[in-house]
Design a protein around this motif. Structure first.
Motif, mmCIF file in Angstrom:
data_model
loop_
_atom_site.group_PDB
_atom_site.id
_atom_site.type_symbol
_atom_site.label_atom_id
_atom_site.label_comp_id
_atom_site.label_asym_id
_atom_site.label_seq_id
_atom_site.Cartn_x
_atom_site.Cartn_y
_atom_site.Cartn_z
ATOM 1 N N HIS A 57 0.865 -1.172 0.000
ATOM 2 C CA HIS A 57 0.000 0.000 0.000
ATOM 3 C C HIS A 57 0.903 1.224 0.000
ATOM 4 N N CYS A 58 0.316 2.393 -0.159
ATOM 5 C CA CYS A 58 1.089 3.640 -0.149
ATOM 6 C C CYS A 58 1.128 4.205 1.269
ATOM 7 N N PRO A 59 2.321 4.329 1.875
ATOM 8 C CA PRO A 59 2.381 4.846 3.252
ATOM 9 C C PRO A 59 2.149 6.352 3.324
ATOM 10 N N SER A 60 2.063 7.032 2.163
ATOM 11 C CA SER A 60 1.795 8.472 2.195
ATOM 12 C C SER A 60 0.301 8.761 2.244
ATOM 13 N N CYS A 61 -0.492 8.029 1.444
ATOM 14 C CA CYS A 61 -1.940 8.319 1.419
ATOM 15 C C CYS A 61 -2.783 7.090 1.739
ATOM 16 N N PHE A 62 -2.142 5.960 2.020
ATOM 17 C CA PHE A 62 -2.793 4.727 2.464
ATOM 18 C C PHE A 62 -3.624 4.047 1.371
HETATM 19 ZN ZN LIG Z 1 -0.263 7.544 -2.199
#
Ligand SMILES: [Zn+2]
Lengths: 380, 138
Positions: free
Chosen positions: B46-51
């Motif tokens: 997953h993306c740890p910046s925007c989940f």
């Molecule tokens: Zn993201």
């Protein structure tokens, strides 16, 4: 909030090269000595905290049956975090007296059973394939970036060793007591460029332990030594990998942990009489002084080189000689706490005058985590 | 003075397998967030910046700059000291650990921010990304 205190504190009787004791025995020797130092009945201890060995192993070997167990393992600063957690647990009524222990046979390697994270871990996939050999090959990875972006000379970095050897020379228990000049350091062999051998921590055997209680309860019991009040604490995590630090020249974990500790104690760096900054390598006190707010960005190298943290300086730091010269088992944080305790109790080998407030700051892993304690001879 | 034993090879997990499949094809690839366009290192699901869980595996240029380094003087399994362990900043943004090869492991030959390009070397049965200075004028 009832005030908490360190009511007992001790190192193993012998430190340095201790092949006759296993790592677990080093925990226990220090624990027994800390109990004796406190004067409290051992059966009162209902909490245990340690890293490295499982806390239940330590508790059972010692002979206590805890109902509070903290096995937080966040690297060398784990024990500072344990003290912070113990305060919260006692505050919440979960327990009465928490014993925090450390023991490592870093040099003799007796009974050291730490697991390798394995080739499937993120470390195993994205760090170990490049020939990493633990902290010595990874923790110095930010030094050259710091030198270029912030400004630090090789001479200033060597100055950290020069200052700390001056403290170590005054301490009969220190492993390396010879004074060194900047040239001596720079002419030593590299362990990991840009760090020379004296700029890298020792590898020793030692144990340490502290006991945390509510200050009023300890006083009512009649503990043997003056209380060391825990005025504030902090901790913070950033990343499991040094490559993913937001900025290699400043640790987010250091900054946040320091701010939390100072805020909770209601003090500023100007109020600090004595400072311990975990020095596994010579650049850590440099980042620590800046990230904790003792000096501005880019000022720490000159600050140390000018002798401001050496004997007679305005901010005595790492007064036992530090991980570079006193002892460094692997997870040094316990020894930073213990030197702060000795300075506040006025029983240090290289005693600083009138230490009312001491700060102990620890790093965990490769700037993964940090924990900070504000300790004082006064409750408020 | 090489320590006994071969270099340790990574073992892929489900979230990182596309990374190691790409290196076996001679490509450097990372997951990229479809929502916020962040490149994600180390690879996650997953993306740890925007989940967001919406990621696209993206082939990278293989270009990087030397962000910081050490020269290891202690031996490691399969490595002859001195050797260079580095943090490189990929042209696409993320930083990763690697070795610098194709250049003398000395402070004089290595300059921070110098341009690098990826090369792949077999380690066990896995192709591992390393970096060497960009050939200038070629
Ligand atoms: Zn993201």
């Amino acid at each position: 909030m009832s005030p908490m205190a360190i009511v007992g504190a001790a190192e193993s009787e012998r430190i340095g090269k201790v092949p006759e004791l296993s790592a677990l025995q080093l925990h226990i020797d220090a624990a027994l000595r800390a109990i004796e130092d406190s004067g409290i009945p051992p059966e009162l201890i209902d909490g245990i905290a340690t890293a490295g060995h499982p806390p239940i192993d330590v508790a059972h070997y010692l002979g206590i049956r805890p109902n509070y167990v903290d096995g937080t393992r966040v690297g060398g600063c784990s024990f500072l975090a344990h003290v912070r957690h113990a305060c919260a647990a006692i505050q919440a009524g979960h327990c009465t007296a928490v014993l925090v222990t450390h023991g490592q046979s870093g040099r003799s390697r007796i009974g050291m059973t730490y697991p390798d994270p394995g080739a499937e871990s993120m470390h195993g996939q994205f760090e170990a394939p490049f020939g990493t050999t633990g902290p010595v090959s990874m923790l110095p990875l930010n030094v050259l970036r710091y030198m270029k972006d912030v400004g630090l000379t090789h001479e200033q970095l060597a100055g950290v060793v020069v200052a700390q050897r001056q403290w170590a020379q005054r301490n009969p228990r220190a492993f390396k007591r010879e004074l060194l000049t900047v040239d001596d350091v720079l002419n030593s062999p590299y362990i990991t460029y840009p760090l020379h051998a004296p700029e890298c921590c020792l590898v020793t055997d030692a144990g340490g332990a502290v006991i945390v209680m509510e200050a009023g309860a300890a006083t009512a019991l009649g503990v043997r030594k003056p209380l060391v009040h825990i005025r504030g604490s902090g901790e913070a995590s950033e990343t499991p990998m040094i490559t993913t630090m937001e900025d290699l020249t400043s640790s987010q974990a250091f900054r946040t942990s320091g701010q939390l500790a100072f805020q909770s104690a209601g003090i500023t760096p100007e109020d600090v009489d004595h400072l311990m900054i975990y020095d596994a390598f010579a650049h850590l006190p440099i980042l620590g002084l800046e990230d904790l707010g003792f000096v501005g960005g880019g000022e720490a190298g000159a600050f140390i080189a000018e002798g401001r943290t050496a004997p007679g300086g305005q901010l005595p730091m790492n007064t036992n000689g530090g991980g570079l010269a006193y002892t460094h088992t692997g997870m040094y944080g316990m020894f930073a706490i213990l030197e702060s305790v000795r300075q506040i109790r006025n029983e240090a080998a290289a005693q600083v005058e009138d230490v009312r407030v001491s700060v102990a700051h620890g790093i965990g892993g490769m700037f993964n985590h940090a924990a900070t304690l504000v300790l004082s001879s006064e409750a408020a | 003075m090489t320590t006994a034993g071969p270099r340790v090879a990574p073992i892929a997990t489900p979230d990182t397998a596309p990374f190691w499949e790409a290196t076996s094809r001679g490509e450097l690839a990372l997951p990229r967030c479809r929502s916020c366009l962040t490149y994600i290192f180390y690879p996650r699901s997953h993306c740890p910046s925007c989940f967001s869980r919406e990621l696209d595996w993206t082939v990278l240029s293989g270009m990087a700059s030397l962000h910081s380094f050490v020269i290891a003087h202690l031996p490691a399994p399969g490595f002859d000291p001195p050797y260079v362990i580095a943090i490189v900043e990929l042209a696409e943004g993320p930083r990763m650990m690697t070795n610098i090869v194709g250049v003398e492991p000395s402070p004089e030959s290595l300059e921070l921010d110098m341009a690098l390009q990826v090369v792949f070397e077999l380690q066990g049965d896995v192709m591992v990304p390393r970096f060497r200075p960009v050939d200038e004028g070629k």
